[in-house]
Design a protein around this motif. Structure first.
Motif, PDB file in Angstrom:
ATOM      1  N   ALA A  79       4.698  11.293  -6.885  1.00  0.00           N
ATOM      2  CA  ALA A  79       4.330  10.524  -5.697  1.00  0.00           C
ATOM      3  C   ALA A  79       4.890  11.295  -4.251  1.00  0.00           C
ATOM      4  O   ALA A  79       4.004  11.305  -3.171  1.00  0.00           O
ATOM      5  N   ARG A  80       5.969  11.996  -4.014  1.00  0.00           N
ATOM      6  CA  ARG A  80       6.719  11.782  -3.051  1.00  0.00           C
ATOM      7  C   ARG A  80       6.074  12.966  -2.137  1.00  0.00           C
ATOM      8  O   ARG A  80       5.572  12.824  -1.126  1.00  0.00           O
ATOM      9  N   LYS A  81       6.064  13.949  -2.553  1.00  0.00           N
ATOM     10  CA  LYS A  81       4.886  14.473  -2.272  1.00  0.00           C
ATOM     11  C   LYS A  81       4.186  14.376  -2.077  1.00  0.00           C
ATOM     12  O   LYS A  81       3.226  15.188  -0.933  1.00  0.00           O
ATOM     13  N   ARG A  82       3.027  13.662  -2.602  1.00  0.00           N
ATOM     14  CA  ARG A  82       1.815  13.545  -2.267  1.00  0.00           C
ATOM     15  C   ARG A  82       1.766  13.089  -1.106  1.00  0.00           C
ATOM     16  O   ARG A  82       1.139  12.678  -0.443  1.00  0.00           O
ATOM     17  N   ILE A  83       2.182  11.853  -0.785  1.00  0.00           N
ATOM     18  CA  ILE A  83       2.731  10.541  -0.511  1.00  0.00           C
ATOM     19  C   ILE A  83       2.714  11.290   1.947  1.00  0.00           C
ATOM     20  O   ILE A  83       2.509  10.614   1.877  1.00  0.00           O
ATOM     21  N   ALA A  84       3.690  11.943   0.853  1.00  0.00           N
ATOM     22  CA  ALA A  84       4.384  12.800   2.003  1.00  0.00           C
ATOM     23  C   ALA A  84       3.334  13.347   3.345  1.00  0.00           C
ATOM     24  O   ALA A  84       3.879  13.385   4.732  1.00  0.00           O
TER      25      ALA A  84
ATOM     26  N   GLN B 290      -1.003   1.488  -6.912  1.00  0.00           N
ATOM     27  CA  GLN B 290      -1.558   0.471  -5.409  1.00  0.00           C
ATOM     28  C   GLN B 290      -0.354   1.235  -4.023  1.00  0.00           C
ATOM     29  O   GLN B 290       0.676   1.076  -4.404  1.00  0.00           O
ATOM     30  N   LEU B 291      -0.872   1.759  -3.187  1.00  0.00           N
ATOM     31  CA  LEU B 291      -0.367   1.544  -1.838  1.00  0.00           C
ATOM     32  C   LEU B 291      -0.106   1.481  -0.710  1.00  0.00           C
ATOM     33  O   LEU B 291      -2.374   0.751  -0.656  1.00  0.00           O
TER      34      LEU B 291
ATOM     35  N   LEU C 285      -1.937  -0.825   6.440  1.00  0.00           N
ATOM     36  CA  LEU C 285      -2.828  -0.502   4.960  1.00  0.00           C
ATOM     37  C   LEU C 285      -2.479  -0.535   4.365  1.00  0.00           C
ATOM     38  O   LEU C 285      -1.536  -0.080   3.569  1.00  0.00           O
ATOM     39  N   ARG C 286      -3.735  -0.608   2.358  1.00  0.00           N
ATOM     40  CA  ARG C 286      -3.566  -1.011   1.450  1.00  0.00           C
ATOM     41  C   ARG C 286      -5.231  -0.695   0.451  1.00  0.00           C
ATOM     42  O   ARG C 286      -6.083  -0.818   1.244  1.00  0.00           O
ATOM     43  N   ALA C 287      -4.084   0.405  -0.212  1.00  0.00           N
ATOM     44  CA  ALA C 287      -5.784   1.203  -1.110  1.00  0.00           C
ATOM     45  C   ALA C 287      -5.182   0.363  -2.976  1.00  0.00           C
ATOM     46  O   ALA C 287      -3.425   0.730  -2.994  1.00  0.00           O
ATOM     47  N   GLU C 288      -6.193   0.768  -3.624  1.00  0.00           N
ATOM     48  CA  GLU C 288      -5.574   0.580  -4.793  1.00  0.00           C
ATOM     49  C   GLU C 288      -6.634   1.418  -5.827  1.00  0.00           C
ATOM     50  O   GLU C 288      -7.465   1.688  -5.806  1.00  0.00           O
ATOM     51  N   GLU C 289      -6.269   2.231  -6.706  1.00  0.00           N
ATOM     52  CA  GLU C 289      -6.859   2.693  -7.493  1.00  0.00           C
ATOM     53  C   GLU C 289      -6.159   2.728  -9.266  1.00  0.00           C
ATOM     54  O   GLU C 289      -5.254   2.767  -9.448  1.00  0.00           O
ATOM     55  N   ARG C 290      -7.654   2.841  -9.909  1.00  0.00           N
ATOM     56  CA  ARG C 290      -7.330   2.936 -11.489  1.00  0.00           C
ATOM     57  C   ARG C 290      -7.473   4.171 -11.789  1.00  0.00           C
ATOM     58  O   ARG C 290      -8.425   4.321 -11.742  1.00  0.00           O
TER      59      ARG C 290
ATOM     60  N   VAL D 209      -5.527   7.414  -5.583  1.00  0.00           N
ATOM     61  CA  VAL D 209      -5.020   6.136  -4.217  1.00  0.00           C
ATOM     62  C   VAL D 209      -4.934   7.307  -2.586  1.00  0.00           C
ATOM     63  O   VAL D 209      -5.018   6.716  -1.818  1.00  0.00           O
ATOM     64  N   VAL D 210      -3.986   8.010  -3.193  1.00  0.00           N
ATOM     65  CA  VAL D 210      -3.787   8.880  -1.712  1.00  0.00           C
ATOM     66  C   VAL D 210      -4.741   9.547  -1.040  1.00  0.00           C
ATOM     67  O   VAL D 210      -5.221   9.204   0.582  1.00  0.00           O
ATOM     68  N   ASP D 211      -6.241  10.130  -1.938  1.00  0.00           N
ATOM     69  CA  ASP D 211      -7.244  10.396  -0.909  1.00  0.00           C
ATOM     70  C   ASP D 211      -7.779   9.451  -0.463  1.00  0.00           C
ATOM     71  O   ASP D 211      -8.374   8.878   0.736  1.00  0.00           O
ATOM     72  N   LYS D 212      -7.860   8.258  -1.222  1.00  0.00           N
ATOM     73  CA  LYS D 212      -8.610   6.596  -0.361  1.00  0.00           C
ATOM     74  C   LYS D 212      -7.979   6.313   0.870  1.00  0.00           C
ATOM     75  O   LYS D 212      -8.419   5.867   1.432  1.00  0.00           O
ATOM     76  N   MET D 213      -6.598   6.204   0.755  1.00  0.00           N
ATOM     77  CA  MET D 213      -5.305   5.706   2.177  1.00  0.00           C
ATOM     78  C   MET D 213      -5.841   7.449   2.082  1.00  0.00           C
ATOM     79  O   MET D 213      -5.848   6.787   4.268  1.00  0.00           O
ATOM     80  N   GLU D 214      -6.535   7.893   2.608  1.00  0.00           N
ATOM     81  CA  GLU D 214      -6.494   9.202   3.940  1.00  0.00           C
ATOM     82  C   GLU D 214      -7.542   8.454   4.531  1.00  0.00           C
ATOM     83  O   GLU D 214      -8.002   9.086   5.668  1.00  0.00           O
TER      84      GLU D 214
END
Length: 180
Positions: A20-25, A56-57, A67-72, A83-88
Motif C-alpha cells: 500500500a505504501r508503495k502504491r500510494i507514494a 477506502q483511501l 479527496l476520498r475514493a472507495e473500491e471493492r 482505489v489508487v487508480d480511482k484516486m489518480e
C-alpha cells in the motif's frame, strides 16, 4: 506525506502495508500538497464474493481539502490498486478544476471535510466536522471530489448553514434552512 493504514475485520500484514505504501507514494507526484493519506482496508461478508474486500483511501491536503475514493474487489491487493487508480483520476479532475478556476480569476478557498450520518430507524452514527465558508459552486466541487450525494457548508451570502445535493436529473439542489 504521512500514511495511516487501518484494518477493519482484517489483519494488516507488513507485506500488505508495504504494498500500500508503495502504491500510494505515487500519488504525491501528482499532488505534492498531500499532507496525510489514510487507507482503510475492510472485509465484509457479502453474497457477492467479488465485493468482499474494501479499500477506502482519504487524502488530506494542506489547505484543509479532502479527496476520498472507495473500491471493492475479491482480492485485497486488487482493491488497493483500484482505489489508487480511482484516486489518480480524481486528482487529475481536481487539478483540472483548479486550473480552470485560476484561469477564470476566481479566488480559491479551503473547503471543509464532510460528515456523514447513516439513517435508518434510529441514529446509529454521529460525525462532527468543521464547516468552512464557501460559495455553493465551491461546495458542489467539494461534494464531487468526495464522491458524496450531498455536502453541508457555511454560506457567507446568507450567513447560514446550507446543503447542496445531487438531484436524480443530474442537476444540483441547494437547501437554505429558515427558522420557523
Amino acid at each position: 506525506m504521512e500514511l495511516i493504514v487501518r484494518g477493519r475485520n482484517i489483519e494488516i500484514t507488513e507485506a500488505i502495508e508495504a504494498y500500500a505504501r508503495k502504491r500510494i507514494a505515487r500519488l504525491e507526484r501528482f499532488l505534492p500538497t498531500i499532507s496525510q493519506a489514510e487507507l482503510e482496508l475492510a472485509q465484509e461478508n457479502t453474497r457477492s464474493r467479488d465485493q468482499r474486500q474494501i479499500a477506502q483511501l482519504t487524502l488530506r491536503m494542506t489547505p484543509g481539502l479532502l479527496l476520498r475514493a472507495e473500491e471493492r474487489h475479491a482480492d485485497l491487493l486488487a482493491a488497493i490498486d483500484l482505489v489508487v487508480d480511482k484516486m489518480e483520476r480524481r486528482i487529475e479532475r481536481f487539478k483540472g478544476r483548479r486550473e480552470g478556476r485560476a484561469r477564470a480569476g476566481m479566488e480559491e478557498t479551503a473547503p471543509a471535510a464532510i460528515g456523514e450520518t447513516e439513517e435508518g430507524g434510529r441514529i446509529v452514527k454521529i460525525k462532527r466536522f468543521e464547516v468552512t465558508a464557501m460559495t455553493p459552486e465551491e461546495a458542489i466541487e467539494q461534494m464531487e471530489l468526495l464522491g458524496h450525494d450531498f455536502f453541508i457548508f457555511y454560506n457567507p451570502e446568507t450567513a447560514s448553514i446550507n446543503v447542496v445535493y445531487r438531484r436524480r436529473d443530474g442537476h444540483y439542489g441547494l437547501i437554505q434552512p429558515e427558522l420557523a
